[in-house]
Design a protein around this motif. Sequence first.
Motif, PDB file in Angstrom:
ATOM      1  N   ALA A   1       0.834  -1.209   0.000  1.00 56.03           N
ATOM      2  CA  ALA A   1       0.000   0.000   0.000  1.00 56.03           C
ATOM      3  C   ALA A   1       0.870   1.261   0.000  1.00 56.03           C
ATOM      4  N   PHE A   2       2.144   1.087   0.374  1.00 52.44           N
ATOM      5  CA  PHE A   2       3.062   2.232   0.389  1.00 52.44           C
ATOM      6  C   PHE A   2       4.152   2.087  -0.678  1.00 52.44           C
ATOM      7  N   SER A   3       3.957   1.159  -1.616  1.00 50.37           N
ATOM      8  CA  SER A   3       5.058   0.846  -2.542  1.00 50.37           C
ATOM      9  C   SER A   3       5.455   2.036  -3.422  1.00 50.37           C
TER      10      SER A   3
ATOM     11  N   ASP B   1       8.684   8.331  11.383  1.00 51.73           N
ATOM     12  CA  ASP B   1       8.177   7.043  11.858  1.00 51.73           C
ATOM     13  C   ASP B   1       6.820   7.282  12.491  1.00 51.73           C
ATOM     14  N   MET B   2       5.771   6.739  11.871  1.00 47.30           N
ATOM     15  CA  MET B   2       4.439   7.008  12.439  1.00 47.30           C
ATOM     16  C   MET B   2       3.881   5.845  13.262  1.00 47.30           C
ATOM     17  N   GLY B   3       4.754   4.894  13.630  1.00 47.11           N
ATOM     18  CA  GLY B   3       4.323   3.844  14.551  1.00 47.11           C
ATOM     19  C   GLY B   3       3.380   2.841  13.902  1.00 47.11           C
ATOM     20  N   GLY B   4       2.715   2.090  14.754  1.00 49.84           N
ATOM     21  CA  GLY B   4       1.753   1.094  14.254  1.00 49.84           C
ATOM     22  C   GLY B   4       0.371   1.467  14.731  1.00 49.84           C
ATOM     23  N   GLY B   5      -0.463   0.469  14.953  1.00 45.83           N
ATOM     24  CA  GLY B   5      -1.749   0.752  15.602  1.00 45.83           C
ATOM     25  C   GLY B   5      -2.998   0.443  14.816  1.00 45.83           C
ATOM     26  N   LEU B   6      -2.857   0.137  13.525  1.00 42.36           N
ATOM     27  CA  LEU B   6      -4.070  -0.120  12.738  1.00 42.36           C
ATOM     28  C   LEU B   6      -4.792  -1.357  13.293  1.00 42.36           C
ATOM     29  N   GLY B   7      -6.079  -1.218  13.501  1.00 43.80           N
ATOM     30  CA  GLY B   7      -6.857  -2.273  14.162  1.00 43.80           C
ATOM     31  C   GLY B   7      -7.320  -3.373  13.218  1.00 43.80           C
ATOM     32  N   ILE B   8      -7.883  -4.395  13.820  1.00 44.68           N
ATOM     33  CA  ILE B   8      -8.447  -5.502  13.053  1.00 44.68           C
ATOM     34  C   ILE B   8      -9.866  -5.777  13.539  1.00 44.68           C
ATOM     35  N   LYS B   9     -10.551  -6.634  12.792  1.00 42.41           N
ATOM     36  CA  LYS B   9     -11.898  -7.019  13.180  1.00 42.41           C
ATOM     37  C   LYS B   9     -11.818  -8.231  14.107  1.00 42.41           C
ATOM     38  N   TYR B  10     -12.217  -8.056  15.357  1.00 36.90           N
ATOM     39  CA  TYR B  10     -12.355  -9.183  16.279  1.00 36.90           C
ATOM     40  C   TYR B  10     -13.822  -9.597  16.340  1.00 36.90           C
ATOM     41  N   GLU B  11     -14.699  -8.586  16.326  1.00 30.37           N
ATOM     42  CA  GLU B  11     -16.127  -8.837  16.479  1.00 30.37           C
ATOM     43  C   GLU B  11     -16.895  -7.951  15.510  1.00 30.37           C
ATOM     44  N   GLU B  12     -17.316  -6.774  15.992  1.00 31.17           N
ATOM     45  CA  GLU B  12     -18.140  -5.889  15.169  1.00 31.17           C
ATOM     46  C   GLU B  12     -17.344  -4.735  14.561  1.00 31.17           C
ATOM     47  N   GLU B  13     -16.053  -4.636  14.935  1.00 31.82           N
ATOM     48  CA  GLU B  13     -15.283  -3.475  14.479  1.00 31.82           C
ATOM     49  C   GLU B  13     -15.234  -3.433  12.955  1.00 31.82           C
TER      50      GLU B  13
ATOM     51  N   GLY C   1      -5.154  -0.208   2.528  1.00 30.57           N
ATOM     52  CA  GLY C   1      -5.115   0.702   1.377  1.00 30.57           C
ATOM     53  C   GLY C   1      -5.723   2.056   1.704  1.00 30.57           C
ATOM     54  N   GLU C   2      -6.795   2.010   2.454  1.00 30.22           N
ATOM     55  CA  GLU C   2      -7.485   3.259   2.831  1.00 30.22           C
ATOM     56  C   GLU C   2      -6.605   4.083   3.783  1.00 30.22           C
ATOM     57  N   TYR C   3      -6.022   3.365   4.728  1.00 22.83           N
ATOM     58  CA  TYR C   3      -5.113   3.995   5.694  1.00 22.83           C
ATOM     59  C   TYR C   3      -3.926   4.618   4.943  1.00 22.83           C
ATOM     60  N   ALA C   4      -3.331   3.841   4.031  1.00 21.77           N
ATOM     61  CA  ALA C   4      -2.153   4.320   3.293  1.00 21.77           C
ATOM     62  C   ALA C   4      -2.505   5.532   2.432  1.00 21.77           C
ATOM     63  N   ALA C   5      -3.665   5.494   1.790  1.00 20.99           N
ATOM     64  CA  ALA C   5      -4.042   6.612   0.914  1.00 20.99           C
ATOM     65  C   ALA C   5      -4.158   7.896   1.722  1.00 20.99           C
TER      66      ALA C   5
ATOM     67  N   SER D   1     -10.291   3.793  13.269  1.00 22.28           N
ATOM     68  CA  SER D   1     -10.552   4.819  12.252  1.00 22.28           C
ATOM     69  C   SER D   1      -9.240   5.515  11.896  1.00 22.28           C
ATOM     70  N   VAL D   2      -9.259   6.149  10.728  1.00 20.92           N
ATOM     71  CA  VAL D   2      -8.051   6.788  10.201  1.00 20.92           C
ATOM     72  C   VAL D   2      -7.809   8.143  10.869  1.00 20.92           C
TER      73      VAL D   2
END
Length: 416
Positions: free
Chosen positions: A47-49, A235-247, A253-257, A206-207
Motif C-alpha cells: 500500500a506504500f510501494s 516514523d508514524m508507529g503502528g496501531g491499525l486495528g483488526i476485526k475481532y467482532e463488530e469493528e 489501502g485506505e489507511y495508506a491513501a 478509524s483513520v
Amino acid sequence: MNHFNYKNGLLHCEDIPLPAIAEAVGTPFYVYSSATLSRHFKAVDEAFSDIKHITCFAVKSCSNIAILNLFSSLGGGADIVSGGELFRALRAGVEPQKIVYSGVGKTVEELRYALNSRILMFNVESVQELQALQETAAALGCTAPVALRINPNVDPKTHAYISTGLARNKFGIPVAEAAKIYVEARGMPNIEIVGVSCHIGSQLTSVAPFIESLHKVIDFIKELAALRINIRYLDMGGGLGIKYEEENPPAPGEYAAAVKKVLREVNGCTLIIEPGRVIVGNAGALVTKVLYTKEGIKKFIIVDAGMNDLARPSLYDAYHEILPVIESQETAEADIVGPICESGDFLARGRLAPVAVRHDLLAVMSAGAYGFTMSSNYNSRPRVAEVMVRQTEFNVIRKRETFADLIRGEAVPEFT
Ligand code: LLP
C-alpha cells in the motif's frame, strides 16, 4: 481475509485440518497460516510501494523467529522494544539497517547492544535517555542515529491500556518541548539526528486519529526545518486495528491513501511504519481442548488453555471469536474458562458458545497478535507449542515447554 475455513465439516488452517495438528503436538497450541501472514504483510507494505518506506514489523505482537524471518524475506524490518527482541530480530535475519528501537525504558546494556548492532534508529523518549545514549555511544566511539518520539496528545479512541498518544500517557516527549531537545541533541557529539517518531496507540478503528497526529508531526518537522534540523525518517508507529467482532477498521489501502495525501507536504522523508496486529492478528488461532463442562446457575466449559496462554480476554476484556473445530451450528450461553486458579481466568464470558463436550476442540480466533507473546508460566504451566502451516504442510516453530523448562535456572540455595 484469512486462511481458516471449514472444509468437509472440519476447521482447517490452509489445507491442514486442525485435529491433525492436535494429534501431532497435543493441545493447546497456536497455529499460524503462512499464506495469511504473507498476504497481510504485503497488503500493508504494498500500500506504500509508491513512496520511500520501511515496514518495520512490531516484534512484540508475535515474536517467533519463523515469523520474523518470513517478513524479513518479504523485505520487512523490525520495530523492537528490548534487547531480547533485538536478539530475536537479528537471529531471524532482519537487516540491522531496518531495525528501529522504541520504548521508554531502554537500559544502558540494551543501548550498547543496539549501537554495536548498527541499527537504523533509536526512538528516544526522554532527555535522560538521550544523555545515556550520548554517553554510551561516546564510550563505544560511535554515533547514535536518533529520532525523538513525539507525544502529539491525540486520542486514539481505543482501550485505555493501549492508548499511548495522550499527554497523560508515559510515552514520548510533548511536542511543545521537543524542539528544544532537538537543539540540545544537535550539540551532542555522538548523536546524529535522523528522524521524528510517534505512535499513538493500538487497535485503532478509524483513520482520523492517525491523520490528526501526522499533521502535528509534519508541522513539527517544518518547525525543525526552520531551525535547520533536517529529518530523513518519519516514523508514524503502528496501531491499525483488526476485526475481532463488530469493528470495522479501515483497510490498509485506505489507511495508506490517507497517510500519503498528508505526507506530500514533507518531501524527501522516508516513511517508517510499525504495524503488528494488522499483519498477524487474524493469521493465528489458539486451539484448545474441552476438559470438562459443568452446569449450575451458569454453564462453564473448562478448556486446557488459560489466561496464561492468552491474556487478552482477562486483561482487556477483549473479545475473541471461538469456533468449534467440528462444524456445528448449535450454541448455548456459557463461560469458556481455563484451569487457572482465578475467577479472572476466562477466554469468553456469557457467550453464545458452541455446545461442546469433553475432548472437543475449540479454536480461539484472531489470536495471532499479543497471544503467544503475552503468555506466561503462571500456575507453572509450560508455554504451548507454536505451529506454522503452509498449504498441506505444517512445522512446529516452537516446541511445547517441558516441566524441566519450568525450573531451568532455578536452584535451591546452599547457604553456609
Ligand atoms: N510501535 C510501538 C511503539 C508500539 O508501542 C506498538 C504497540 C506498535 C508499534 C504496534 O502496534 P499494533 O500495530 O500492533 O497495534 N497487548 C495489547 C497491545 C499492546 C500494544 C503495544 N504497542 C493487546 O493485546 O491489545
